[in-house]
Design an enzyme around this catalytic site. Structure first.
Site, short mmCIF file in Angstrom:
data_model
loop_
_atom_site.label_atom_id
_atom_site.label_comp_id
_atom_site.label_asym_id
_atom_site.label_seq_id
_atom_site.Cartn_x
_atom_site.Cartn_y
_atom_site.Cartn_z
N TRP A 1 0.81 -1.22 0.00
CA TRP A 1 0.00 0.00 0.00
C TRP A 1 0.85 1.27 0.00
O TRP A 1 0.34 2.36 0.10
CB TRP A 1 -0.93 0.02 1.22
CG TRP A 1 -1.80 -1.19 1.28
CD1 TRP A 1 -2.90 -1.45 0.50
CD2 TRP A 1 -1.65 -2.30 2.14
NE1 TRP A 1 -3.44 -2.66 0.84
CE2 TRP A 1 -2.68 -3.21 1.86
CE3 TRP A 1 -0.74 -2.64 3.14
CZ2 TRP A 1 -2.84 -4.41 2.52
CZ3 TRP A 1 -0.89 -3.84 3.81
CH2 TRP A 1 -1.93 -4.70 3.49
N ASP A 2 2.17 1.12 -0.04
CA ASP A 2 3.09 2.26 -0.02
C ASP A 2 2.90 3.09 1.26
O ASP A 2 2.83 4.31 1.23
CB ASP A 2 2.90 3.13 -1.27
CG ASP A 2 4.10 4.01 -1.55
OD1 ASP A 2 5.17 3.81 -0.92
OD2 ASP A 2 3.99 4.93 -2.38
#
Length: 130
Positions: free
Chosen positions: A105-106
């Site tokens: 999801w960074d």
């Protein structure tokens, strides 16, 4: 990989810390199917912080390549998406906290770790926050 030069005039490296552990290093086993050998990057994404009194440097390490797809790198992927504390003179790992295991999801920390001194029940404490 993160390294700390001995001087800015010589550029001689004092130590190296592999943000994706190499075979035989602590954390390599968190990259399943040998994915540490071919995953490209888990860099120190933002500025780091230093505590001169303790002699520590705090690295905020980004998520591993490829940010939003993790199918080719099974496992928890240590030290990606982690805050890592190292001895500034030797590069020895003091402690780490992986904020997101197998980050797709960074959600890494872009700002530098903020170091503060507080008193808790009359005792000095040195937490970090981000």
């Amino acid at each position: 990989m993160t390294s700390w030069p001995s001087t800015f005039t010589t550029g001689k490296k004092l130590w190296v810390f592999h943000t994706i552990p190499r075979k035989g290093e602590f954390g390599y086993d968190t990259w399943l199917n040998g994915s540490a050998d071919y995953t490209g990057n888990a860099g120190v994404w933002g500025p780091f912080s230093t505590d001169e009194e303790l002699g520590y440097v705090y690295l905020n390490i980004e998520d591993a390549t490829n940010d939003t797809y993790g199918g080719h790198r099974p496992g928890a992927n240590l030290f990606s998406s982690s805050l890592v504390c190292l001895d500034i003179k030797t590069g020895r790992r003091i402690w780490y906290k992986q904020l997101v295991h197998h980050d797709i999801w960074d959600y890494d920390m872009p700002p530098h770790p903020i170091l503060i001194n507080i008193n808790v029940d009359g005792k000095r404490s040195r937490p970090w926050c981000s």
